[in-house]
Design a protein around this motif. Structure first.
Motif, PDB file in Angstrom:
ATOM      1  N   TYR A   1       7.539 -21.195  41.333  1.00 40.51           N
ATOM      2  CA  TYR A   1       8.396 -21.019  40.163  1.00 40.51           C
ATOM      3  C   TYR A   1       9.821 -20.703  40.600  1.00 40.51           C
ATOM      4  O   TYR A   1      10.050 -19.952  41.562  1.00 40.51           O
ATOM      5  CB  TYR A   1       7.838 -19.894  39.292  1.00 40.51           C
ATOM      6  N   SER A   2      10.808 -21.235  39.903  1.00 39.92           N
ATOM      7  CA  SER A   2      12.218 -21.006  40.209  1.00 39.92           C
ATOM      8  C   SER A   2      12.748 -19.877  39.326  1.00 39.92           C
ATOM      9  O   SER A   2      12.968 -20.068  38.123  1.00 39.92           O
ATOM     10  CB  SER A   2      13.022 -22.285  39.982  1.00 39.92           C
ATOM     11  N   PHE A   3      12.936 -18.716  39.902  1.00 39.23           N
ATOM     12  CA  PHE A   3      13.412 -17.551  39.154  1.00 39.23           C
ATOM     13  C   PHE A   3      14.912 -17.678  38.871  1.00 39.23           C
ATOM     14  O   PHE A   3      15.685 -18.125  39.719  1.00 39.23           O
ATOM     15  CB  PHE A   3      13.168 -16.264  39.950  1.00 39.23           C
ATOM     16  N   GLU A   4      15.300 -17.252  37.680  1.00 38.03           N
ATOM     17  CA  GLU A   4      16.725 -17.194  37.352  1.00 38.03           C
ATOM     18  C   GLU A   4      17.414 -16.086  38.139  1.00 38.03           C
ATOM     19  O   GLU A   4      18.597 -16.188  38.450  1.00 38.03           O
ATOM     20  CB  GLU A   4      16.901 -16.943  35.849  1.00 38.03           C
ATOM     21  N   PHE A   5      16.685 -15.020  38.433  1.00 34.66           N
ATOM     22  CA  PHE A   5      17.270 -13.876  39.138  1.00 34.66           C
ATOM     23  C   PHE A   5      16.283 -13.397  40.197  1.00 34.66           C
ATOM     24  O   PHE A   5      15.164 -13.018  39.873  1.00 34.66           O
ATOM     25  CB  PHE A   5      17.574 -12.739  38.157  1.00 34.66           C
TER      26      PHE A   5
ATOM     27  N   TRP B   1      14.402 -10.136  34.328  1.00 40.68           N
ATOM     28  CA  TRP B   1      13.167 -10.885  34.118  1.00 40.68           C
ATOM     29  C   TRP B   1      12.802 -10.985  32.636  1.00 40.68           C
ATOM     30  O   TRP B   1      12.031 -11.862  32.245  1.00 40.68           O
ATOM     31  CB  TRP B   1      12.025 -10.260  34.906  1.00 40.68           C
ATOM     32  N   THR B   2      13.334 -10.115  31.797  1.00 45.25           N
ATOM     33  CA  THR B   2      13.087 -10.262  30.356  1.00 45.25           C
ATOM     34  C   THR B   2      13.730 -11.541  29.819  1.00 45.25           C
ATOM     35  O   THR B   2      13.416 -11.981  28.710  1.00 45.25           O
ATOM     36  CB  THR B   2      13.638  -9.062  29.557  1.00 45.25           C
ATOM     37  N   LEU B   3      14.634 -12.142  30.606  1.00 41.79           N
ATOM     38  CA  LEU B   3      15.321 -13.371  30.190  1.00 41.79           C
ATOM     39  C   LEU B   3      14.746 -14.612  30.863  1.00 41.79           C
ATOM     40  O   LEU B   3      15.263 -15.720  30.669  1.00 41.79           O
ATOM     41  CB  LEU B   3      16.821 -13.268  30.529  1.00 41.79           C
ATOM     42  N   GLU B   4      13.677 -14.425  31.662  1.00 36.36           N
ATOM     43  CA  GLU B   4      13.096 -15.567  32.373  1.00 36.36           C
ATOM     44  C   GLU B   4      12.442 -16.565  31.407  1.00 36.36           C
ATOM     45  O   GLU B   4      12.013 -16.205  30.314  1.00 36.36           O
ATOM     46  CB  GLU B   4      12.051 -15.082  33.383  1.00 36.36           C
ATOM     47  N   LYS B   5      12.358 -17.799  31.868  1.00 34.49           N
ATOM     48  CA  LYS B   5      11.736 -18.860  31.050  1.00 34.49           C
ATOM     49  C   LYS B   5      10.240 -18.648  30.887  1.00 34.49           C
ATOM     50  O   LYS B   5       9.660 -19.039  29.876  1.00 34.49           O
ATOM     51  CB  LYS B   5      12.008 -20.240  31.688  1.00 34.49           C
ATOM     52  N   ASP B   6       9.602 -18.045  31.903  1.00 40.11           N
ATOM     53  CA  ASP B   6       8.166 -17.805  31.790  1.00 40.11           C
ATOM     54  C   ASP B   6       7.916 -16.728  30.731  1.00 40.11           C
ATOM     55  O   ASP B   6       8.359 -15.576  30.891  1.00 40.11           O
ATOM     56  CB  ASP B   6       7.579 -17.351  33.131  1.00 40.11           C
TER      57      ASP B   6
ATOM     58  N   LEU C   1       5.970 -13.313  31.966  1.00 38.94           N
ATOM     59  CA  LEU C   1       6.794 -12.415  32.778  1.00 38.94           C
ATOM     60  C   LEU C   1       7.857 -11.747  31.909  1.00 38.94           C
ATOM     61  O   LEU C   1       8.082 -10.527  32.027  1.00 38.94           O
ATOM     62  CB  LEU C   1       7.449 -13.181  33.923  1.00 38.94           C
ATOM     63  N   ALA C   2       8.511 -12.528  31.064  1.00 35.87           N
ATOM     64  CA  ALA C   2       9.549 -11.965  30.200  1.00 35.87           C
ATOM     65  C   ALA C   2       8.967 -10.902  29.273  1.00 35.87           C
ATOM     66  O   ALA C   2       9.553  -9.824  29.080  1.00 35.87           O
ATOM     67  CB  ALA C   2      10.208 -13.080  29.390  1.00 35.87           C
ATOM     68  N   ASP C   3       7.802 -11.178  28.724  1.00 34.31           N
ATOM     69  CA  ASP C   3       7.178 -10.240  27.796  1.00 34.31           C
ATOM     70  C   ASP C   3       6.735  -8.964  28.493  1.00 34.31           C
ATOM     71  O   ASP C   3       7.011  -7.852  28.016  1.00 34.31           O
ATOM     72  CB  ASP C   3       5.986 -10.911  27.113  1.00 34.31           C
ATOM     73  N   LEU C   4       6.049  -9.087  29.626  1.00 32.21           N
ATOM     74  CA  LEU C   4       5.562  -7.904  30.342  1.00 32.21           C
ATOM     75  C   LEU C   4       6.718  -7.033  30.814  1.00 32.21           C
ATOM     76  O   LEU C   4       6.659  -5.794  30.731  1.00 32.21           O
ATOM     77  CB  LEU C   4       4.698  -8.324  31.534  1.00 32.21           C
ATOM     78  N   SER C   5       7.779  -7.645  31.303  1.00 31.70           N
ATOM     79  CA  SER C   5       8.948  -6.883  31.761  1.00 31.70           C
ATOM     80  C   SER C   5       9.579  -6.129  30.603  1.00 31.70           C
ATOM     81  O   SER C   5       9.945  -4.949  30.727  1.00 31.70           O
ATOM     82  CB  SER C   5       9.973  -7.824  32.407  1.00 31.70           C
ATOM     83  N   GLY C   6       9.710  -6.813  29.462  1.00 33.76           N
ATOM     84  CA  GLY C   6      10.285  -6.158  28.292  1.00 33.76           C
ATOM     85  C   GLY C   6       9.416  -5.034  27.767  1.00 33.76           C
ATOM     86  O   GLY C   6       9.921  -3.986  27.341  1.00 33.76           O
TER      87      GLY C   6
END
Length: 423
Positions: free
Chosen positions: A254-258, A291-296, A299-304
């Motif tokens: 996966y290509s992470f934004e950050f 990671w709350t802004l990630e496309k996945d 991951l975005a949900d769990l981080s938030g």
């Protein structure tokens, strides 16, 4: 020697530094990093005052060790190796220097070990190593040996790592103070007065048994009321799930934004000392925010959820009800939630704490030994019914953790689970 330095401390009132080496260690960048590591990991989401750091705890462990040694020296106990004083103080101060952010969650997911990192920092190309090497070329190895429990003298190791050590005495008092509970209080001064060096061990004068019982009961209460608190466990589980999800995505390409380098190297299993120095809770919380802004979406949900304290709820179950796991999995899948990341079965005794487990094995803490008037030693459970009653006691409940909104959905499988739990 230096002019005595003094830290004000809410637990010990004052912490005294009388050695140039100790003062220089405190001022290294590696030790100062501990200001950016919370002592109680995710417990601040349960007890809002639990913001204290590994830095303040490490100073406290140093101070208790200093008081113990001062008592031994004042009484001129023949069994105390006075030449080990500085080694004990440095090991006490540095025992947690390798802790990572939210350490137990990180360690579980990535297989790291804070004691190993402490030894790497002490032995590596670091400011800590440079300061220790001023004592002698072998001194850093001796300090690392005490922390990793390989040092040749048990009496030295037991001050920092045993069932009645400076580490545990400080964290019980400090954690109780900052969480605002009364469970962790005990008579520290009395315990310090009844400790004795004897035949290469640290033992307790028999008349001090009741003070030690009080300490162990305080520990018992703190574990079940603070360290095993179900809300804290929910936060730890949620953070662990976010890290597991990120790790799985990384392994899938996966290509992470950050993705800052220390986190990348953590995923790759290639953390260097310079990476580890940057790996603190400020960085981890920044990463989770991005990671709350990630496309996945997972991951975005769990981080938030972790950052904004939308923790998992839990249901306590008996062992015979563990079949509910299948119903939970089915209901989560029906609700569009991956059970791998949105459910966890937890049992507190599986965690890295124990109230009191006497033992002499490689992985067990050195036991508490009582010294009677005839100079005979006995392990405390042989003399204390109170301690015997809580030794190795597992009173935890199985809990299933899951998102609160699961029961806000409807469907055949969710309805089946709802009936099993609430009807």
């Amino acid at each position: 020697m230096i002019e005595e330095k003094v830290f004000k401390d809410p637990v010990h009132k004052y912490i005294y530094v009388q050695d140039r080496i100790v003062w220089d260690l405190i001022n290294t960048k590696e030790f100062q990093r501990l200001r950016r590591i919370r002592q109680l990991g995710t417990s601040f989401l349960t007890f809002h005052g639990a913001e204290h750091s590994r830095f303040s705890h490490s100073l406290g462990v140093y101070e208790i060790t200093r008081k113990i040694i001062s008592q031994f020296e004042r009484n001129q106990y023949a069994d105390w190796p006075a030449e080990e004083r500085l080694l004990c103080l440095c090991a006490a101060l540095l025992h947690d220097v390798g802790h990572g952010p939210f350490s137990h969650s990180i360690e579980k997911v990535f297989g790291t070990n804070h004691e190993n990192w402490s030894c790497r920092i002490i032995l590596g190309d670091t400011d800590v190593n440079k300061v220790l090497s001023q004592v002698s070329p072998t001194f850093p190895h001796d300090v690392a040996g005490v922390i990793c429990k390989t040092y040749r003298r048990e009496i030295v190791t037991s001050l920092v790592s045993s069932q009645l050590d400076a580490d545990r005495m400080d964290y019980l008092l400090r954690d109780a103070y900052f969480t605002g509970v009364n469970y962790g209080t005990f008579d520290l001064e009395r315990i310090l007065r009844v400790l004795r060096p004897y035949q290469g061990k640290i033992v307790v004068k028999e008349s001090g048994m009741h003070a030690v019982e009080d300490y162990l009961m305080s520990r018992y209460q703190m574990y079940w009321q603070v360290y095993f608190h179900p809300v804290t466990r929910s936060a730890e589980i949620l953070l662990g799930k976010a890290l597991e999800c990120a790790k799985a995505l990384f392994e899938e390409g996966y290509s992470f934004e950050f993705m800052p380098e220390p986190i990348l190297h953590l995923f790759q299993g290639k953390l260097s000392l310079s990476d580890y120095f940057l790996l603190d809770e400020s960085l981890m919380q920044t990463v989770l925010m991005y990671w709350t802004l990630e496309k996945d979406p997972v991951l975005a949900d769990l981080s938030g959820r972790f950052l904004h304290r939308r923790l998992f709820k839990f249901t306590s179950v008996d062992e015979q009800e563990i079949s509910l796991l299948t119903d939970f999995q089915d209901a989560l899948e029906e609700a569009g939630l991956d059970p791998n990341y949105y459910m966890e079965m937890d049992f507190p005794s599986d965690q890295s704490y124990d109230v009191y487990r006497p033992g002499f094995g490689k992985d067990d803490k050195l036991p508490i030994l009582l010294l009677d008037s005839q100079d005979r030693l006995s392990e405390i459970t042989e003399r204390s019914e109170i301690v015997k009653s809580i030794s190795g006691l597992h009173m935890g409940q199985h809990r299933i953790y899951y998102p609160a909104e699961l029961f806000e959905t409807s469907g055949p499988k969710v309805d089946v689970l709802r009936r099993r739990l609430f009807d």
